[in-house]
Design a protein around this motif. Structure first.
Motif, PDB file in Angstrom:
ATOM      1  N   LEU A 162       0.840  -1.186   0.000  1.00 23.89           N
ATOM      2  CA  LEU A 162       0.000   0.000   0.000  1.00 23.89           C
ATOM      3  C   LEU A 162       0.880   1.243   0.000  1.00 23.89           C
ATOM      4  O   LEU A 162       2.005   1.226   0.492  1.00 23.89           O
ATOM      5  CB  LEU A 162      -0.893   0.029   1.245  1.00 23.89           C
ATOM      6  CG  LEU A 162      -1.944  -1.072   1.397  1.00 23.89           C
ATOM      7  CD1 LEU A 162      -2.656  -0.909   2.736  1.00 23.89           C
ATOM      8  CD2 LEU A 162      -2.930  -1.047   0.251  1.00 23.89           C
ATOM      9  N   ASP A 163       0.356   2.333  -0.562  1.00 28.74           N
ATOM     10  CA  ASP A 163       1.005   3.635  -0.438  1.00 28.74           C
ATOM     11  C   ASP A 163       0.578   4.240   0.897  1.00 28.74           C
ATOM     12  O   ASP A 163      -0.609   4.246   1.224  1.00 28.74           O
ATOM     13  CB  ASP A 163       0.584   4.554  -1.589  1.00 28.74           C
ATOM     14  CG  ASP A 163       1.035   4.030  -2.938  1.00 28.74           C
ATOM     15  OD1 ASP A 163       2.169   3.538  -3.028  1.00 28.74           O
ATOM     16  OD2 ASP A 163       0.239   4.105  -3.893  1.00 28.74           O
ATOM     17  N   VAL A 164       1.537   4.742   1.668  1.00 27.65           N
ATOM     18  CA  VAL A 164       1.253   5.285   3.000  1.00 27.65           C
ATOM     19  C   VAL A 164       1.371   6.802   2.977  1.00 27.65           C
ATOM     20  O   VAL A 164       2.399   7.354   2.551  1.00 27.65           O
ATOM     21  CB  VAL A 164       2.206   4.695   4.058  1.00 27.65           C
ATOM     22  CG1 VAL A 164       1.935   5.295   5.419  1.00 27.65           C
ATOM     23  CG2 VAL A 164       2.054   3.175   4.113  1.00 27.65           C
ATOM     24  N   THR A 165       0.314   7.476   3.431  1.00 24.34           N
ATOM     25  CA  THR A 165       0.323   8.927   3.544  1.00 24.34           C
ATOM     26  C   THR A 165      -0.074   9.312   4.970  1.00 24.34           C
ATOM     27  O   THR A 165      -0.614   8.496   5.720  1.00 24.34           O
ATOM     28  CB  THR A 165      -0.654   9.592   2.546  1.00 24.34           C
ATOM     29  OG1 THR A 165      -1.998   9.176   2.868  1.00 24.34           O
ATOM     30  CG2 THR A 165      -0.321   9.184   1.128  1.00 24.34           C
ATOM     31  N   PHE A 166       0.178  10.569   5.325  1.00 22.75           N
ATOM     32  CA  PHE A 166      -0.115  11.063   6.676  1.00 22.75           C
ATOM     33  C   PHE A 166      -0.965  12.326   6.594  1.00 22.75           C
ATOM     34  O   PHE A 166      -0.646  13.245   5.829  1.00 22.75           O
ATOM     35  CB  PHE A 166       1.174  11.369   7.436  1.00 22.75           C
ATOM     36  CG  PHE A 166       1.980  10.152   7.786  1.00 22.75           C
ATOM     37  CD1 PHE A 166       1.908   9.586   9.056  1.00 22.75           C
ATOM     38  CD2 PHE A 166       2.821   9.571   6.844  1.00 22.75           C
ATOM     39  CE1 PHE A 166       2.648   8.459   9.368  1.00 22.75           C
ATOM     40  CE2 PHE A 166       3.569   8.447   7.148  1.00 22.75           C
ATOM     41  CZ  PHE A 166       3.481   7.890   8.419  1.00 22.75           C
ATOM     42  N   SER A 167      -2.039  12.358   7.378  1.00 21.19           N
ATOM     43  CA  SER A 167      -2.819  13.584   7.506  1.00 21.19           C
ATOM     44  C   SER A 167      -2.453  14.320   8.798  1.00 21.19           C
ATOM     45  O   SER A 167      -3.085  15.313   9.156  1.00 21.19           O
ATOM     46  CB  SER A 167      -4.324  13.265   7.495  1.00 21.19           C
ATOM     47  OG  SER A 167      -4.667  12.451   8.607  1.00 21.19           O
ATOM     48  N   CYS A 168      -1.434  13.816   9.492  1.00 23.95           N
ATOM     49  CA  CYS A 168      -0.925  14.445  10.713  1.00 23.95           C
ATOM     50  C   CYS A 168       0.590  14.534  10.611  1.00 23.95           C
ATOM     51  O   CYS A 168       1.193  13.890   9.746  1.00 23.95           O
ATOM     52  CB  CYS A 168      -1.328  13.640  11.951  1.00 23.95           C
ATOM     53  SG  CYS A 168      -0.730  11.929  11.931  1.00 23.95           S
ATOM     54  N   ASP A 169       1.210  15.299  11.475  1.00 22.22           N
ATOM     55  CA  ASP A 169       2.657  15.477  11.455  1.00 22.22           C
ATOM     56  C   ASP A 169       3.319  14.367  12.270  1.00 22.22           C
ATOM     57  O   ASP A 169       3.492  14.477  13.487  1.00 22.22           O
ATOM     58  CB  ASP A 169       3.031  16.852  12.009  1.00 22.22           C
ATOM     59  CG  ASP A 169       4.527  17.134  11.867  1.00 22.22           C
ATOM     60  OD1 ASP A 169       5.237  16.270  11.315  1.00 22.22           O
ATOM     61  OD2 ASP A 169       4.969  18.201  12.314  1.00 22.22           O
ATOM     62  N   ALA A 170       3.675  13.280  11.592  1.00 22.98           N
ATOM     63  CA  ALA A 170       4.225  12.114  12.283  1.00 22.98           C
ATOM     64  C   ALA A 170       5.558  12.415  12.942  1.00 22.98           C
ATOM     65  O   ALA A 170       5.910  11.807  13.959  1.00 22.98           O
ATOM     66  CB  ALA A 170       4.385  10.961  11.296  1.00 22.98           C
ATOM     67  N   ARG A 171       6.304  13.375  12.401  1.00 26.75           N
ATOM     68  CA  ARG A 171       7.639  13.669  12.937  1.00 26.75           C
ATOM     69  C   ARG A 171       7.590  14.353  14.299  1.00 26.75           C
ATOM     70  O   ARG A 171       8.609  14.486  14.968  1.00 26.75           O
ATOM     71  CB  ARG A 171       8.433  14.492  11.927  1.00 26.75           C
ATOM     72  CG  ARG A 171       8.887  13.670  10.723  1.00 26.75           C
ATOM     73  CD  ARG A 171       9.618  14.493   9.676  1.00 26.75           C
ATOM     74  NE  ARG A 171      10.149  13.636   8.622  1.00 26.75           N
ATOM     75  CZ  ARG A 171       9.411  13.156   7.613  1.00 26.75           C
ATOM     76  NH1 ARG A 171       8.124  13.457   7.540  1.00 26.75           N
ATOM     77  NH2 ARG A 171       9.961  12.383   6.698  1.00 26.75           N
ATOM     78  N   LYS A 172       6.429  14.792  14.713  1.00 19.94           N
ATOM     79  CA  LYS A 172       6.271  15.330  16.064  1.00 19.94           C
ATOM     80  C   LYS A 172       6.347  14.211  17.103  1.00 19.94           C
ATOM     81  O   LYS A 172       6.620  14.446  18.280  1.00 19.94           O
ATOM     82  CB  LYS A 172       4.917  16.035  16.199  1.00 19.94           C
ATOM     83  CG  LYS A 172       4.839  17.377  15.487  1.00 19.94           C
ATOM     84  CD  LYS A 172       3.428  17.939  15.522  1.00 19.94           C
ATOM     85  CE  LYS A 172       2.882  18.007  16.938  1.00 19.94           C
ATOM     86  NZ  LYS A 172       1.506  18.576  16.969  1.00 19.94           N
ATOM     87  N   PHE A 173       6.105  12.966  16.650  1.00 18.31           N
ATOM     88  CA  PHE A 173       6.031  11.839  17.576  1.00 18.31           C
ATOM     89  C   PHE A 173       7.164  10.825  17.375  1.00 18.31           C
ATOM     90  O   PHE A 173       7.646  10.241  18.346  1.00 18.31           O
ATOM     91  CB  PHE A 173       4.692  11.115  17.398  1.00 18.31           C
ATOM     92  CG  PHE A 173       3.490  11.991  17.579  1.00 18.31           C
ATOM     93  CD1 PHE A 173       2.939  12.175  18.842  1.00 18.31           C
ATOM     94  CD2 PHE A 173       2.901  12.640  16.500  1.00 18.31           C
ATOM     95  CE1 PHE A 173       1.823  12.981  19.024  1.00 18.31           C
ATOM     96  CE2 PHE A 173       1.787  13.449  16.669  1.00 18.31           C
ATOM     97  CZ  PHE A 173       1.248  13.614  17.932  1.00 18.31           C
ATOM     98  N   LEU A 174       7.581  10.621  16.133  1.00 20.08           N
ATOM     99  CA  LEU A 174       8.514   9.545  15.818  1.00 20.08           C
ATOM    100  C   LEU A 174       9.777  10.088  15.171  1.00 20.08           C
ATOM    101  O   LEU A 174       9.718  10.954  14.294  1.00 20.08           O
ATOM    102  CB  LEU A 174       7.859   8.539  14.862  1.00 20.08           C
ATOM    103  CG  LEU A 174       6.564   7.872  15.346  1.00 20.08           C
ATOM    104  CD1 LEU A 174       5.869   7.177  14.190  1.00 20.08           C
ATOM    105  CD2 LEU A 174       6.859   6.880  16.459  1.00 20.08           C
TER     106      LEU A 174
END
Length: 227
Positions: A162-174
């Motif tokens: 699957l293609d993975v996209t983010f609607s949130c800022d993942a780099r704030k957590f990981l």
């Protein structure tokens, strides 16, 4: 019939805190790093002499959350839609007579820990946090790798992603390494094959709950919450 009792020599420390979301096979998420921690009676550096000469290892482990009474000769692999049955010995299902699993992992390094002794840092493991390890063996490419091997029904899905996209800022957590590992796990599609698109799923990864949904071939991470 003589029965043999085996006991764990080590256990796994990983970011997978529940079964849902764990890669279906080892090596599918190579950025995932885990630790193999030996129990005190096997915490002897001499047992690891020469191990750093090998790039990969075999881990024999216990499907510790899949124990059940009785023998079922057939299972329903999720990748076949959950409706088609195959023989248990023609599958890698965790529901096996002895609940034993085999995982091929990359040996990143041997780390010395003041309280835990020599710890193996490995990559690409498909193992739940706390999984008991029964044995560690070196992977030998000249005999363990069969370039002409045929994967049976599993070959139908080997390139599925699957293609993975983010609607949130993942780099704030990981950080970057954990983010890469998470993307690899999600792109492998943790859902059972018989699930329809549209619903939201929750997956525990490290100290976070990952909320995602799937539309066609695109998986979108909607929210990341600290557990």
């Amino acid at each position: 019939m003589k029965e043999t009792t085996i006991k764990p020599i080590a256990y796994v420390v990983s970011d997978f805190k529940e079964k849902f979301g764990i890669p279906r096979q080892s090596g599918r998420a190579p950025s995932v790093t885990s630790k193999i921690v030996f129990y005190p009676e096997y915490r002897d550096k001499r047992a690891l002499i020469g191990i750093e000469g090998f790039s990969h290892l075999w881990l024999i482990f216990d499907f510790s959350l899949a124990h059940k009474n009785g023998f079922s000769p057939t299972v329903r692999p999720p990748r076949l839609g959950g409706n088609e049955r195959v023989g248990v010995f023609a599958s890698r299902s965790p529901f096996r007579p002895n609940s034993l699993g085999l995982s091929s992992v990359k040996l990143i390094k041997v780390e010395e820990d003041e309280s835990l002794g020599s710890v193996l840092i490995v990559g690409g493991a498909d193992l739940l946090d706390g999984t008991p390890i029964y044995d560690v063996k070196p992977y030998l490419p000249f005999t363990d790798c069969h370039t002409d091997a045929i994967g049976g029904y599993a070959d139908q899905k080997k390139d599925y992603k699957l293609d993975v996209t983010f609607s949130c800022d993942a780099r704030k957590f990981l950080d970057e390494s954990k983010l890469s590992a998470l993307i690899e796990c999600l792109s492998d599609d943790p859902r059972p094959s018989y699930q329809e698109d549209g619903r939201e799923y929750g997956m525990r990864f490290s100290d976070f709950e990952i909320k995602f949904s799937v539309n066609g071939k695109t998986l979108t991470v909607n929210k990341i919450e600290k557990v």
